[in-house]
Design a protein around this motif. Structure first.
Motif, PDB file in Angstrom:
ATOM      1  N   ALA A  36       0.711   4.226  -3.721  1.00  0.00           N
ATOM      2  CA  ALA A  36       0.680   3.344  -2.541  1.00  0.00           C
ATOM      3  C   ALA A  36      -0.418   3.771  -1.561  1.00  0.00           C
ATOM      4  O   ALA A  36      -1.101   2.921  -0.971  1.00  0.00           O
ATOM      5  CB  ALA A  36       2.048   3.350  -1.855  1.00  0.00           C
ATOM      6  N   GLU A  37      -0.584   5.079  -1.393  1.00  0.00           N
ATOM      7  CA  GLU A  37      -1.635   5.559  -0.479  1.00  0.00           C
ATOM      8  C   GLU A  37      -3.024   5.185  -1.001  1.00  0.00           C
ATOM      9  O   GLU A  37      -3.913   4.812  -0.222  1.00  0.00           O
ATOM     10  CB  GLU A  37      -1.527   7.081  -0.296  1.00  0.00           C
ATOM     11  CG  GLU A  37      -0.268   7.541   0.434  1.00  0.00           C
ATOM     12  CD  GLU A  37      -0.089   6.875   1.795  1.00  0.00           C
ATOM     13  OE1 GLU A  37      -1.077   6.760   2.533  1.00  0.00           O
ATOM     14  OE2 GLU A  37       1.033   6.445   2.104  1.00  0.00           O
ATOM     15  N   VAL A  40      -3.708   1.513  -0.346  1.00  0.00           N
ATOM     16  CA  VAL A  40      -4.089   1.249   1.047  1.00  0.00           C
ATOM     17  C   VAL A  40      -5.579   1.524   1.248  1.00  0.00           C
ATOM     18  O   VAL A  40      -6.294   0.730   1.872  1.00  0.00           O
ATOM     19  CB  VAL A  40      -3.242   2.106   2.010  1.00  0.00           C
ATOM     20  CG1 VAL A  40      -3.801   2.057   3.429  1.00  0.00           C
ATOM     21  CG2 VAL A  40      -1.789   1.635   1.997  1.00  0.00           C
ATOM     22  N   HIS A  57       1.376  -2.027   0.426  1.00  0.00           N
ATOM     23  CA  HIS A  57       1.898  -0.661   0.513  1.00  0.00           C
ATOM     24  C   HIS A  57       3.378  -0.620   0.130  1.00  0.00           C
ATOM     25  O   HIS A  57       3.807   0.208  -0.675  1.00  0.00           O
ATOM     26  CB  HIS A  57       1.695  -0.125   1.934  1.00  0.00           C
ATOM     27  CG  HIS A  57       2.107   1.300   2.108  1.00  0.00           C
ATOM     28  ND1 HIS A  57       3.190   1.677   2.869  1.00  0.00           N
ATOM     29  CD2 HIS A  57       1.610   2.453   1.594  1.00  0.00           C
ATOM     30  CE1 HIS A  57       3.322   2.997   2.822  1.00  0.00           C
ATOM     31  NE2 HIS A  57       2.380   3.494   2.063  1.00  0.00           N
ATOM     32  N   GLN A  61       5.148   1.086  -3.199  1.00  0.00           N
ATOM     33  CA  GLN A  61       6.180   2.122  -3.036  1.00  0.00           C
ATOM     34  C   GLN A  61       7.386   1.898  -3.953  1.00  0.00           C
ATOM     35  O   GLN A  61       8.139   2.838  -4.209  1.00  0.00           O
ATOM     36  CB  GLN A  61       6.676   2.154  -1.579  1.00  0.00           C
ATOM     37  CG  GLN A  61       5.704   2.834  -0.622  1.00  0.00           C
ATOM     38  CD  GLN A  61       6.330   2.919   0.760  1.00  0.00           C
ATOM     39  OE1 GLN A  61       6.709   1.917   1.341  1.00  0.00           O
ATOM     40  NE2 GLN A  61       6.445   4.127   1.267  1.00  0.00           N
TER      41      GLN A  61
END
Ligand SMILES: [Fe+2]
Ligand SMILES: [Fe+2]
Length: 199
Positions: A36-37, A40, A57, A61
């Motif tokens: 997810a990071e 982004v 995001h 997750q």
């Protein structure tokens, strides 16, 4: 990553699902978080608006939440897996979609998850849809998932290294993977905006 205020309740629902998943699986939620990071960072690089990045995001997750239905023995199995075992692993996408579609998100979170193993050329799963049916958010998630999966230690093997991960997305660029997303990912890694295992 703090979400914008209107999405707070949805983030809390997602957090509850993750907390539930963590009770039984000590690996997958961490993989989802790191993926997810990276999503982004790629989305920011591509200039997506904040609201779409929030949704991406959250989708990332929980993108593998369907793995909660699959035995840890299979998820963590070292070495080669059989065709039957691979078929079972693949079910995590449809299972995840079937869980997430119960929540009336005012955006396409469930659909983003549904498409995270689809490829532009139609060779992915579960439906084998092609480019026009795959949201940009899913394309970002697919690339991030591959990079995180290859570059991180997994329960059944050590990291294969970032170089192998980047070679893989370069190899699939333009056939299975969106070339614009691959290029943005390569920039993110080159600029050291994301580090494997850092989430
Ligand atoms: Fe997956
Ligand atoms: Fe994944």
């Amino acid at each position: 990553m703090p979400v914008s205020e209107p999405n707070q309740i949805y983030q809390e629902i997602v957090d509850a699902l993750i907390a539930m998943h963590r009770l039984t699986d000590g690996y997958t939620p961490g993989h989802e978080d790191r993926t997810a990071e990276l999503c982004v960072k790629i989305a920011e690089r591509l200039g997506l608006p904040r609201e779409r990045i929030d949704v991406l995001h959250m989708a990332a997750q929980v993108h593998d939440i369907g793995k909660a239905r699959i035995s840890l023995e299979l998820l963590n199995k070292p070495g080669r897996i059989t065709d039957e075992e691979y078929a079972v692993l693949k079910t995590h996408v449809q299972i995840g979609y079937d869980v997430l579609k119960h929540i009336s998100f005012p955006f396409n979170l469930a659909e983003i998850v549904w498409c995270h193993h689809e490829y532009l050329d139609g060779s992915g799963y579960p439906r084998g849809v092609t480019a026009e049916a795959i949201p940009l958010e899913s394309r970002i998630l697919t690339v991030s998932d591959i990079v995180e999966s290859i570059s991180a230690d997994r329960p059944y093997r050590k990291s294969l290294g970032m170089q192998v991960a980047l070679d893989e997305i370069r190899r699939l660029r333009g056939t299975r993977l969106d070339p614009v997303v691959v290029d943005a990912c390569l920039e993110v890694i080159d600029l050291k905006l994301w580090h494997e295992g850092a989430a």
